[in-house]
Design an enzyme around this catalytic site. Structure first.
Site, PDB file in Angstrom:
ATOM      1  CE  LYS A  81      -3.935   2.098   2.405  1.00  0.00           C
ATOM      2  NZ  LYS A  81      -4.728   2.313   1.177  1.00  0.00           N
ATOM      3  CB  CYS A  88      -4.291   8.473  -5.702  1.00  0.00           C
ATOM      4  SG  CYS A  88      -5.681   8.421  -4.546  1.00  0.00           S
ATOM      5  CE  LYS A 127      -2.203   1.749  -9.494  1.00  0.00           C
ATOM      6  NZ  LYS A 127      -2.532   1.220  -8.143  1.00  0.00           N
ATOM      7  CB  CYS A 187     -37.661 -14.600 -23.636  1.00  0.00           C
ATOM      8  SG  CYS A 187     -36.150 -14.008 -24.462  1.00  0.00           S
ATOM      9  CB  CYS A 233     -31.553  -7.309 -41.014  1.00  0.00           C
ATOM     10  SG  CYS A 233     -30.194  -7.686 -39.882  1.00  0.00           S
ATOM     11  CB  CYS A 249     -27.094  -3.211 -35.160  1.00  0.00           C
ATOM     12  SG  CYS A 249     -28.687  -3.836 -34.561  1.00  0.00           S
TER      13      CYS A 249
END
Length: 406
Positions: A45, A135, A173, A343, A371, A374
């Site tokens: 950390k 950060c 980072k 469904c 159609c 997509c």
């Protein structure tokens, strides 16, 4: 036989799965547990000079879930709340294990502080030092973290200051909260970075309580813009790793929304040599890595990869600019009647937000003229009963070429 052993910046790790710098690495007890559970390594950390240490707020985490599964996590946690003398005691038994590890450091633009912290990390056992210039909360207000990471010149200067002081590899980072990550990555590389880690968390607000008119993380009635992680940010992380892999010539460590072995391999195939994982450890515990290792080895055996290095960047050739994507004007949806649940999610989606090509009750009777190609129907299908297939010939071209002449 496939093996997970990974060499990164001249250091050999048992596997490419690291625990990233965050609350899972907040003490020596946590670090020892990470070693015992079999992770490849960890990033301590973030540490800093004593004058930069501040207390955390409570609470500091919020989440978004769907059906009990984590979609996203937000934190406004700061760097370590402990001073360096405390960390010296915590790291001593970890050093004695001989396990290689990474130490994360942070400071203001004071280059002397960065140089001091780099030396401290090396003197206290780090195999690699990670520079947290990314950060997005709490730290930028103090001219740390993202305040530095959004300025390529500061990133260069900080990286160079540490690189000039240490003999161990330096990894910078990066923050995703920039317009062009490649410029920042190149600045770090020019400053002497041996590797880049990306991404840190994405600045945002994850939740608003509309009944009490306040925002997450709900600290005594107030919220804040803070760092978002988890599956919701993975597309951003994958995009940034791909962009960096195509623009710099140093190794990468991939971070962001990795909650399975599959996601880790996604990062590796886009150019990362190692991955850093935090949200998955928070959600499932450190023990999840054993399953990841087993699944990854099985995948490697099945697909013919002998080493992790064989997979690094394997998918990069498949990442193209939009203008070079091929157009296939005869791709249409085809429904597998054996899988279809009837469904009607595809028909509603197509009728309301597509071309209206799928009709009921004969779902497979698709009107090719209506159609749009997509693939919305395939996306919304809950059982993957629809796939896009070539029908009626095949004509392909790229957008910069233009369509073929009739």
């Amino acid at each position: 036989m496939a093996r997970l052993e990974t060499e990164f910046l001249g250091v050999t790790f048992d596997n490419p799965f690291f625990i990233g710098s965050a609350s899972p690495t907040l003490s020596g007890k946590h670090l020892q547990k990470i070693i015992d559970k079999g992770w490849g390594s960890f990033v301590v950390k973030t540490l800093s000079v004593d004058k930069n240490i501040r207390p955390d707020v409570r609470p500091r985490l919020a989440s978004v879930r769907k059906d009990g599964t984590l979609s996203g996590l937000q934190n406004c946690e700061l760097i370590t709340t402990h001073h360096l003398d405390w960390w010296e005691r915590e790291l001593k038994p970890i050093q004695e294990t001989g396990a290689p590890f990474v130490t994360s450091i942070m400071a203001t633009p004071d280059l002397d502080d960065w140089a001091f912290m780099g030396r401290w990390a090396e003197e206290h056992g780090a195999s690699i030092v990670e520079l947290n210039v990314s950060c997005p909360h709490g730290c930028p207000e103090e001219h740390m973290g993202m305040f530095i990471g959004q300025d390529p010149q500061l990133v260069h200067d900080v990286t160079k200051a540490v690189k000039d002081e240490v003999s161990i590899p330096v990894m910078t980072k990066l923050t995703p909260n920039v317009m062009d990550i490649t410029q920042v990555g190149k600045a770090a590389e020019k400053g002497g970075a041996d590797a880049l880690a990306a991404i840190n968390t994405v600045a945002g607000i994850i939740d608003v309580d509309i009944y009490n008119a306040t925002a997450a993380p709900f600290v005594l009635g107030k919220g804040t813009i803070a760092g978002n992680s988890g599956p919701q940010v993975r597309p951003i992380g994958l995009r940034i790793i791909a962009e960096l892999a195509q623009s710099v010539n140093i190794p990468l460590s991939g971070i962001g929304g990795i909650d399975s072995w599959y996601n880790a391999i996604e990062y590796i195939m886009l150019g990362a040599t190692t991955t850093q994982n935090v949200t998955a450890a928070m959600w499932y515990g450190f023990g999840i890595v054993e399953k990841w290792k087993q699944k990854t080895l099985a995948f490697m055996e099945e697909e013919g990869y002998d080493t992790i290095d064989d997979m690094v960047g394997a998918a990069l050739d498949g990442v193209s600019s939009y203008d070079h994507l091929e157009v296939e004007d005869h791709l249409y949806p085809e429904v597998d009647d054996g899988k279809c649940l009837h469904c009607n999610r595809c028909t509603v989606a197509c009728a309301d937000t597509g071309g209206g090509a799928i009709k009921v009750p004969k779902i497979n009777d698709i009107n090719d003229e209506e159609c749009l190609g997509c693939a919305l129907c395939a996306v919304v299908c809950p059982v993957n009963a629809i796939e896009m297939v070539v029908r009626g010939g095949s004509r392909r071209w790229t957008r910069d070429e233009g369509p073929p002449q009739e």
